[in-house]
Design a protein around this motif. Structure first.
Motif, PDB file in Angstrom:
ATOM      1  N   VAL A 118      12.335  11.094  16.517  1.00 16.56           N
ATOM      2  CA  VAL A 118      10.937  10.662  16.558  1.00 16.56           C
ATOM      3  C   VAL A 118      10.034  11.573  15.725  1.00 16.56           C
ATOM      4  CG1 VAL A 118       8.965  10.247  18.083  1.00 16.56           C
ATOM      5  CG2 VAL A 118      11.288   9.704  18.868  1.00 16.56           C
ATOM      6  N   PRO A 119       9.333  11.026  14.722  1.00 23.13           N
ATOM      7  CA  PRO A 119       8.357  11.826  13.968  1.00 23.13           C
ATOM      8  C   PRO A 119       7.150  12.175  14.835  1.00 23.13           C
ATOM      9  CG  PRO A 119       9.019   9.853  12.745  1.00 23.13           C
ATOM     10  CD  PRO A 119       9.489   9.683  14.150  1.00 23.13           C
ATOM     11  N   SER A 120       6.725  13.439  14.792  1.00 28.11           N
ATOM     12  CA  SER A 120       5.554  13.882  15.549  1.00 28.11           C
ATOM     13  C   SER A 120       4.284  13.245  14.998  1.00 28.11           C
ATOM     14  CB  SER A 120       5.426  15.408  15.480  1.00 28.11           C
ATOM     15  OG  SER A 120       5.233  15.830  14.136  1.00 28.11           O
ATOM     16  N   TRP A 121       3.202  13.307  15.779  1.00 23.66           N
ATOM     17  CA  TRP A 121       1.932  12.680  15.368  1.00 23.66           C
ATOM     18  C   TRP A 121       1.482  13.203  14.009  1.00 23.66           C
ATOM     19  CZ3 TRP A 121      -3.053  14.111  14.077  1.00 23.66           C
ATOM     20  CH2 TRP A 121      -4.005  13.083  14.055  1.00 23.66           C
ATOM     21  N   ASP A 122       1.597  14.537  13.790  1.00 25.63           N
ATOM     22  CA  ASP A 122       1.165  15.121  12.519  1.00 25.63           C
ATOM     23  C   ASP A 122       2.239  15.001  11.435  1.00 25.63           C
ATOM     24  OD1 ASP A 122       3.040  17.042  13.213  1.00 25.63           O
ATOM     25  OD2 ASP A 122       1.578  18.642  13.540  1.00 25.63           O
ATOM     26  N   LEU A 158       9.980   8.654  22.943  1.00 27.11           N
ATOM     27  CA  LEU A 158       8.796   9.490  22.803  1.00 27.11           C
ATOM     28  C   LEU A 158       7.763   8.804  21.917  1.00 27.11           C
ATOM     29  CD1 LEU A 158       7.639  12.404  23.382  1.00 27.11           C
ATOM     30  CD2 LEU A 158       8.717  13.091  21.230  1.00 27.11           C
ATOM     31  N   TYR A 159       6.514   8.810  22.377  1.00 29.16           N
ATOM     32  CA  TYR A 159       5.401   8.229  21.622  1.00 29.16           C
ATOM     33  C   TYR A 159       4.247   9.219  21.599  1.00 29.16           C
ATOM     34  CZ  TYR A 159       7.912   3.817  21.697  1.00 29.16           C
ATOM     35  OH  TYR A 159       8.867   2.849  21.513  1.00 29.16           O
ATOM     36  N   PHE A 160       3.237   8.914  20.783  1.00 31.13           N
ATOM     37  CA  PHE A 160       2.052   9.772  20.687  1.00 31.13           C
ATOM     38  C   PHE A 160       0.796   8.918  20.739  1.00 31.13           C
ATOM     39  CE2 PHE A 160       5.476  12.075  18.696  1.00 31.13           C
ATOM     40  CZ  PHE A 160       5.325  13.355  19.211  1.00 31.13           C
ATOM     41  N   THR A 161      -0.214   9.400  21.476  1.00 33.16           N
ATOM     42  CA  THR A 161      -1.477   8.664  21.519  1.00 33.16           C
ATOM     43  C   THR A 161      -2.103   8.682  20.131  1.00 33.16           C
ATOM     44  OG1 THR A 161      -2.677  10.667  22.229  1.00 33.16           O
ATOM     45  CG2 THR A 161      -1.882   9.184  23.951  1.00 33.16           C
ATOM     46  N   PRO A 162      -2.823   7.618  19.740  1.00 28.53           N
ATOM     47  CA  PRO A 162      -3.356   7.515  18.382  1.00 28.53           C
ATOM     48  C   PRO A 162      -4.311   8.625  17.973  1.00 28.53           C
ATOM     49  CG  PRO A 162      -3.350   5.365  19.430  1.00 28.53           C
ATOM     50  CD  PRO A 162      -3.017   6.361  20.501  1.00 28.53           C
ATOM     51  N   ASN A 163      -4.888   9.323  18.943  1.00 25.98           N
ATOM     52  CA  ASN A 163      -5.773  10.442  18.592  1.00 25.98           C
ATOM     53  C   ASN A 163      -5.024  11.764  18.480  1.00 25.98           C
ATOM     54  OD1 ASN A 163      -5.240  10.975  21.271  1.00 25.98           O
ATOM     55  ND2 ASN A 163      -7.325  10.615  21.999  1.00 25.98           N
ATOM     56  N   GLY A 164      -3.720  11.721  18.654  1.00 30.65           N
ATOM     57  CA  GLY A 164      -2.901  12.921  18.492  1.00 30.65           C
ATOM     58  C   GLY A 164      -2.996  13.912  19.635  1.00 30.65           C
ATOM     59  N   SER A 194       6.355   1.418  38.842  1.00 33.00           N
ATOM     60  CA  SER A 194       7.217   0.715  39.789  1.00 33.00           C
ATOM     61  C   SER A 194       8.293  -0.107  39.090  1.00 33.00           C
ATOM     62  CB  SER A 194       6.372  -0.201  40.690  1.00 33.00           C
ATOM     63  OG  SER A 194       5.672  -1.163  39.911  1.00 33.00           O
ATOM     64  N   CYS A 195       8.182  -0.264  37.760  1.00 33.73           N
ATOM     65  CA  CYS A 195       9.246  -0.950  37.029  1.00 33.73           C
ATOM     66  C   CYS A 195      10.369   0.056  36.734  1.00 33.73           C
ATOM     67  CB  CYS A 195       8.709  -1.569  35.749  1.00 33.73           C
ATOM     68  SG  CYS A 195       8.283  -0.370  34.463  1.00 33.73           S
ATOM     69  N   TYR A 196      11.475  -0.444  36.189  1.00 34.90           N
ATOM     70  CA  TYR A 196      12.636   0.419  35.990  1.00 34.90           C
ATOM     71  C   TYR A 196      13.092   0.357  34.534  1.00 34.90           C
ATOM     72  CZ  TYR A 196      17.250   2.484  37.026  1.00 34.90           C
ATOM     73  OH  TYR A 196      18.369   3.282  37.058  1.00 34.90           O
ATOM     74  N   GLY A 197      13.192   1.526  33.912  1.00 34.91           N
ATOM     75  CA  GLY A 197      13.718   1.591  32.560  1.00 34.91           C
ATOM     76  C   GLY A 197      12.674   1.511  31.465  1.00 34.91           C
ATOM     77  N   VAL A 198      11.531   2.220  31.629  1.00 33.91           N
ATOM     78  CA  VAL A 198      10.549   2.252  30.538  1.00 33.91           C
ATOM     79  C   VAL A 198      11.232   2.786  29.282  1.00 33.91           C
ATOM     80  CG1 VAL A 198       8.465   2.460  31.942  1.00 33.91           C
ATOM     81  CG2 VAL A 198       9.734   4.516  31.370  1.00 33.91           C
ATOM     82  N   ASN A 199      11.047   2.085  28.169  1.00 40.12           N
ATOM     83  CA  ASN A 199      11.788   2.537  26.982  1.00 40.12           C
ATOM     84  C   ASN A 199      11.039   2.422  25.671  1.00 40.12           C
ATOM     85  OD1 ASN A 199      11.988  -0.236  26.790  1.00 40.12           O
ATOM     86  ND2 ASN A 199      14.215  -0.306  26.808  1.00 40.12           N
ATOM     87  N   HIS A 200      10.382   1.303  25.362  1.00 39.16           N
ATOM     88  CA  HIS A 200       9.713   1.138  24.080  1.00 39.16           C
ATOM     89  C   HIS A 200       8.265   0.724  24.260  1.00 39.16           C
ATOM     90  CE1 HIS A 200      14.039   0.519  23.153  1.00 39.16           C
ATOM     91  NE2 HIS A 200      13.733   1.279  22.127  1.00 39.16           N
ATOM     92  N   ALA A 201       7.448   0.946  23.208  1.00 35.20           N
ATOM     93  CA  ALA A 201       6.016   0.655  23.319  1.00 35.20           C
ATOM     94  C   ALA A 201       5.391   0.477  21.944  1.00 35.20           C
ATOM     95  CB  ALA A 201       5.299   1.788  24.069  1.00 35.20           C
TER      96      ALA A 201
END
Length: 392
Positions: A118-122, A158-164, A194-201
């Motif tokens: 995963v590339p970091s926000w910066d 792993l994800y990053f919020t748009p404001n970094g 409460s859901c199971y298996g959070v994975n992509h967004a």
């Protein structure tokens, strides 16, 4: 001496110049400019998007991928060597491929069960998500060397919020969304789900919310980015649904969610978060990748060794590419110039390079066991939202 009458065309020219901060010129040049300005059609006012506080301005309200054009590399990544980083889930390694020679040039040992790179926000670091090892391994994309691991529990993705500001760990088995400092990875807030298996967004056009797929319970979440709070949840209308990758449309109006058991992708109105509709694409639909011109999306069908092509403007599937000798195309990304689609072969210990103009397989490269969320790097864009490379 009587002053000459100022024509309406000249007034237009003066007003135009004043608005642009320019200086009016006298005589025929002024009248010619006024005539030209008067004859040109009025330009439509471009919509202004009020984004998440601290988020870089939206470049084009009609195209969230406007910064991802071919070879438009940020100064932050311009000098990085072009490489393909392949996490081998069963081998606990990352294979590094030179895309020019289609050869593995290095194998990096990492933690247990690496899932995604995963590339970091910066965009200065690549984070290897060692899910069962409960660590992140940083790789410096300038040198290709791994750094000291960071303890992070259950980092499936792993994800990053748009404001970094925050990294968001998809703690799949822990049933949590964990917001961490984007640089130190210090835990800031844990959001139980409460859901199971959070994975992509993926994130909305304005970055104010994101849609999450829950693989093992067949559900979707809508999360308020700033409040770090789940604001919507729904069960997919398919018995045994298993949602995977998530991508927003260029205009930001729809979200597409791959479903490997429904053999297609769901089309969702993210703002309204109403019940989505299913578009069949192929067996084992898994990864979603947008072309560099924002016109098409490549859809990997892992269960049948094919890639479906979806045209955004036509709102339909237009082509299907078949890998020679089959395969299990999974996760990946598009090359910086947009000419090659790279996908891991999850069950075949290989990686595929596919010509995006013809669908012809350019290479099939042997790697470790269980290759998964590979990252093509560097890629165009101003900042990274995570996964294998979602850039804005």
């Amino acid at each position: 001496m009587k002053r000459p009458l100022i024509t309406s065309l000249a007034l237009v020219a003066l007003a135009t110049l004043a608005a642009c901060g320019g200086e009016a010129k006298s005589g025929h040049a002024n009248e010619a400019l006024g005539t030209k300005a008067a004859l040109q059609p009025a330009q439509p006012k471009r919509e202004t998007v009020q984004g998440l506080p601290g988020m870089p301005p939206v470049l084009d309200p009609t195209d969230v991928y406007a910064a991802d054009r071919p070879n438009q590399l940020s100064p932050a990544v311009r000098d990085f060597p072009s490489r393909v980083y392949v996490p081998n889930t069963n081998s606990n390694t990352v294979s590094v491929i030179d895309p020019k020679t289609y050869e593995v040039i290095e194998t990096i040992p990492v933690g247990a069960q690496p899932q995604h790179v995963v590339p970091s926000w910066d965009m200065k670091t690549l984070w290897v998500n060692n899910d069962r090892g409960n660590t992140l391994t940083p790789i410096d994309p300038r040198t290709g060397k791994a750094g000291r691991t960071v303890d992070v529990h259950d980092p499936y993705n792993l994800y990053f919020t748009p404001n970094g500001k925050y990294a968001i760990v998809m703690a799949s088995l822990d049933r949590e969304l964990v917001f961490r400092d984007a640089h130190t990875m210090k835990r800031e807030k844990t959001v139980p789900v409460s859901c199971y298996g959070v994975n992509h967004a993926d994130f909305s056009l304005d970055g104010k919310y994101f849609i999450v797929s829950c693989e093992f319970s067949g559900e979707l979440l809508k999360v308020d980015t700033e409040k770090m709070k789940v604001v919507g949840q729904q069960k997919l209308p398919f018995n045994g649904a298993m949602p995977q990758d998530v991508k927003v449309s260029p205009d930001g109006k729809r979200f597409y969610i791959a479903d490997m058991m429904a053999d297609g992708m769901w089309v969702l109105d993210g703002d309204k978060f109403t019940e989505p509709t299913l578009l069949p694409t192929g067996k084992g639909t898994h990864g979603l990748y947008v072309s560099r011109d924002s016109r098409e999306m490549y859809i990997s069908n892992r269960g049948e060794g094919t890639i479906s092509i979806f045209d955004f403007a036509q709102n339909k599937l237009t082509k299907k590419w078949h890998l020679p000798d089959g395969g299990s195309p999974d996760m990946g990304g598009v090359s910086a110039d947009g000419k090659v689609l790279w996908l891991s072969g999850r069950y075949n210990s290989e990686v595929y390079a596919i010509d995006t103009r013809t669908g012809v397989q350019l290479a099939r490269i042997k790697v470790g066991s269980g290759p998964h969320g590979l990252a093509v790097y560097p890629q165009p864009g101003r900042y990274s939202l995570g996964h294998t490379g979602i850039f804005r």
